[in-house]
Design an enzyme around this catalytic site. Structure first.
Site, mmCIF file in Angstrom:
data_model
loop_
_atom_site.group_PDB
_atom_site.id
_atom_site.type_symbol
_atom_site.label_atom_id
_atom_site.label_comp_id
_atom_site.label_asym_id
_atom_site.label_seq_id
_atom_site.Cartn_x
_atom_site.Cartn_y
_atom_site.Cartn_z
ATOM 1 C CD GLN A 110 -2.207 1.048 2.830
ATOM 2 O OE1 GLN A 110 -2.095 0.407 3.579
ATOM 3 N NE2 GLN A 110 -3.557 1.998 3.052
ATOM 4 C CB SER A 113 1.931 6.985 4.830
ATOM 5 O OG SER A 113 0.424 6.015 5.550
ATOM 6 C CD GLU A 228 -4.974 0.159 6.971
ATOM 7 O OE1 GLU A 228 -4.747 1.050 5.338
ATOM 8 O OE2 GLU A 228 -3.462 -0.042 7.124
ATOM 9 C CD GLU A 381 -3.471 10.895 18.848
ATOM 10 O OE1 GLU A 381 -3.519 10.481 18.322
ATOM 11 O OE2 GLU A 381 -3.339 10.935 20.328
HETATM 12 C C1 LIG Z 1 2.741 -0.497 11.970
HETATM 13 C C2 LIG Z 1 2.620 0.901 11.220
HETATM 14 C C3 LIG Z 1 2.752 0.150 9.311
HETATM 15 C C4 LIG Z 1 1.825 1.033 8.473
HETATM 16 N N1 LIG Z 1 1.747 0.243 7.402
HETATM 17 C C5 LIG Z 1 1.381 1.172 6.639
HETATM 18 C C6 LIG Z 1 1.722 0.909 4.598
HETATM 19 O O1 LIG Z 1 1.465 -0.099 4.485
HETATM 20 N N2 LIG Z 1 0.997 1.753 4.250
HETATM 21 C C7 LIG Z 1 1.220 3.023 4.087
HETATM 22 O O2 LIG Z 1 0.681 3.505 3.245
HETATM 23 N N3 LIG Z 1 1.318 3.964 5.275
HETATM 24 C C8 LIG Z 1 1.575 2.696 6.893
HETATM 25 N N4 LIG Z 1 1.816 2.850 7.745
HETATM 26 C C9 LIG Z 1 1.414 4.995 7.941
HETATM 27 C C10 LIG Z 1 0.648 5.086 8.434
HETATM 28 O O3 LIG Z 1 -0.877 4.823 8.173
HETATM 29 C C11 LIG Z 1 1.086 6.140 9.908
HETATM 30 O O4 LIG Z 1 2.322 6.574 10.311
HETATM 31 C C12 LIG Z 1 -0.208 6.982 10.431
HETATM 32 O O5 LIG Z 1 -1.791 7.658 9.453
HETATM 33 C C13 LIG Z 1 0.389 8.704 11.011
HETATM 34 O O6 LIG Z 1 0.515 9.377 10.181
HETATM 35 P P1 LIG Z 1 1.950 10.532 10.344
HETATM 36 O O7 LIG Z 1 3.277 9.127 10.927
HETATM 37 O O8 LIG Z 1 2.249 10.502 8.977
HETATM 38 O O9 LIG Z 1 1.772 10.812 11.848
HETATM 39 P P2 LIG Z 1 1.120 12.305 12.376
HETATM 40 O O10 LIG Z 1 -0.117 12.114 11.034
HETATM 41 O O11 LIG Z 1 2.578 13.351 11.150
HETATM 42 O O12 LIG Z 1 0.626 12.578 13.284
HETATM 43 C C14 LIG Z 1 1.072 12.556 14.311
HETATM 44 C C15 LIG Z 1 0.308 13.474 16.015
HETATM 45 O O13 LIG Z 1 -0.324 14.063 15.204
HETATM 46 C C16 LIG Z 1 -1.753 13.435 15.619
HETATM 47 N N5 LIG Z 1 -2.577 14.539 14.763
HETATM 48 C C17 LIG Z 1 -2.643 14.761 13.686
HETATM 49 N N6 LIG Z 1 -3.355 14.863 12.900
HETATM 50 C C18 LIG Z 1 -4.627 15.457 13.669
HETATM 51 C C19 LIG Z 1 -6.077 15.979 13.493
HETATM 52 N N7 LIG Z 1 -6.429 16.157 12.534
HETATM 53 N N8 LIG Z 1 -6.304 15.694 15.401
HETATM 54 C C20 LIG Z 1 -5.734 15.554 16.064
HETATM 55 N N9 LIG Z 1 -4.779 14.979 16.588
HETATM 56 C C21 LIG Z 1 -3.706 14.770 15.020
HETATM 57 C C22 LIG Z 1 -1.490 12.868 15.734
HETATM 58 O O14 LIG Z 1 -2.466 10.910 16.050
HETATM 59 C C23 LIG Z 1 -0.203 11.993 15.640
HETATM 60 O O15 LIG Z 1 -0.251 11.903 17.511
HETATM 61 C C24 LIG Z 1 2.346 2.250 8.770
HETATM 62 C C25 LIG Z 1 2.116 2.711 10.211
HETATM 63 C C26 LIG Z 1 2.563 1.593 11.191
HETATM 64 C C27 LIG Z 1 3.409 2.724 12.686
#
Ligand SMILES: Cc1cc2nc3c(=O)[nH]c(=O)nc-3n(C[C@H](O)[C@H](O)[C@H](O)COP(=O)(O)OP(=O)(O)OC[C@H]3O[C@@H](n4cnc5c(N)ncnc54)[C@H](O)[C@@H]3O)c2cc1C
Length: 411
Positions: A110, A113, A228, A381
């Protein structure tokens, strides 16, 4: 009269008696299931299924397990790409990609991100521009599970920078086997490397390898994300390699696939081990430890029942809905609570992997794996936002960049 579960059970049983042949190659066996429409019986008749209710898939799996026969493959292909294509892709894309995905001949990752687009996925900046009969894609993806051994990427890219962020996204099928795709593994703090960064530099996609319409990728992505976040727990099929070629290959395929996920039980906190851990620590009579253990096991039981209720609703054919967010949030709460109990019981030993002590090693992995539970598939969140807006009907979160052309959004 509509078929009952008993009717389906009998029909599958009779079919298996006639057609199950363990000496076949795994893919030839799955092709046989596909040809006779028994690989995913809940799918529509025009797309490899029998148009049966969703519970028919569970009946099929029970019957396959009863004779030790493998079914559809595990992985992103079956769980995310296939249902997304089924819901949105053109007939041509479905015909090209569904059969090899269903029999496990082609695998997926996928590609959603990005470093600057996780929770705010619609803020993604990987770009796809039309060049004759192809799309040319450049940008960076991250956290891509299994990208190091996938054939295709389910890719979201921006095709229009002059409309608001949700409107300019398109969903593509990207071939991972090409010069413009570089996959770099990421090492996690628990020592595993299940994820990757994927760098795209002028990668090419045939013009019609689009899922849904150009510019309609956000609607497509919501289907993928709903699957998912659903309550689906990972199947861990048991195939006896001694039975024949099909089971031997299925066992090897599952083992290879599950390597990526071997720490996922620890990510879920291992509440099943807290009583044993308390015994080991000599704390089963400790009133504080007992309260904590009872609390985490209660939470876990309630979560399990809620999951079963949602699964039963899904089995009646309801598409995954906001209850997926409730389940996902509950799983995070259980994982965190279990990790806290394990830490309280083990003390500093919870951070040490010492020789052959399997329980201690597992607890140490729990401690450094549970944070991922609250992030993967949408953070806690974000689940709360979804529950607030779609379940409780609260006003939507204010977003200043929602309506402006994406090109003008400060990034
Ligand atoms: C084990 C694992 C597997 C994954 N597998 C995949 C995959 O196969 N393919 C893929 O594409 N992605 C994958 N991901 C990525 C995952 O979808 C993202 O890490 C996740 O969506 C969070 O995005 P970020 O890490 O950029 O955090 P950010 O979006 O930068 O968030 C940082 C912090 O801010 C908070 N925050 C952000 N926006 C808001 C809001 N509007 N309101 C309140 N709080 C907020 C968040 O909750 C978090 O605590 C995976 C992640 C993990 C940990």
């Amino acid at each position: 009269m509509a078929a009952t579960a008993e009717d389906i059970r009998t029909e599958v049983e009779v079919w298996l008696r006639d057609r199950w042949d363990p000496s076949l190659e795994l893919r030839a066996w799955r092709q046989r299931l596909l040809d006779d429409r028994w690989l995913v019986p809940s799918w529509p008749e025009e797309w490899y299924g029998r148009g049966l209710p969703a519970w028919a898939d569970a009946v099929l799996h029970e019957q396959l397990a009863a004779v030790g026969a493998p079914g559809a493959p595990l992985g992103v292909g079956m769980s995310l790409a296939a249902p997304t294509m089924l819901a949105h892709a053109s007939d041509g894309v479905k015909r090209r990609f569904l059969p090899p995905t269903l029999i496990g001949a082609e695998t997926w990752t996928q590609l959603f991100s990005e470093p600057g687009a996780g929770s705010d996925l619609a803020g993604l900046a990987t770009s796809a521009a039309r060049d004759g009969d192809e799309w040319v894609v450049s940008g960076q993806k991250v956290w891509n599970t299994s990208a190091h051994h996938a054939d295709h990427g389910l890719l979201l890219a921006r095709t229009d920078w002059d409309v608001p962020k949700h409107a300019g996204i398109t969903c593509f099928v990207l071939s991972m086997h090409q010069r413009g795709v570089e996959v770099r593994p990421l090492r996690q703090m628990n020592g595993h490397a299940s994820f990757n960064e994927v760098f795209l530099t002028d990668a090419r996609i045939p013009v019609d390898h689009v899922i849904g319409d150009v510019g309609d990728g956000w609607r497509v992505a919501r289907t993928t994300l709903a699957h998912e976040r659903g309550f689906a727990t990972m199947r861990r099929p048991r195939h006896d390699p001694a039975v024949g070629r099909a089971t031997r290959e299925a066992a090897a395929e599952a083992a290879e696939h599950l390597k990526t996920y071997e720490w996922y039980p620890q990510r879920a906190g291992r509440p099943d081990l807290v009583v044993e851990a308390a015994r080991r620590a000599g704390k089963v009579d400790d009133p504080v430890a007992r309260q904590k253990i009872a609390a985490v096991l209660t939470l876990q039981r309630v979560h399990e029942w809620t999951a079963r209720r949602a699964a039963a609703a899904r089995a009646t054919g309801r598409p995954p809905g906001p209850e997926g967010s409730l389940g996902k949030l509950a799983a995070s709460v259980v994982a965190r609570a279990a990790a806290e109990v394990h830490t309280a019981l083990a003390g500093p030993f919870g951070t040490i992997v010492d020789g052959d002590d399997e329980l201690q090693a597992t607890v140490a992995e729990v401690v450094v794996s549970t944070p991922a539970q609250s992030i993967a598939g949408g953070t806690d969140e974000i689940q709360r936002n979804i529950i607030g807006e779609r379940v409780l009907g609260l006003p939507t979160e204010p977003q200043s960049d929602r309506d402006m052309p994406f090109r003008e959004v400060p990034r």
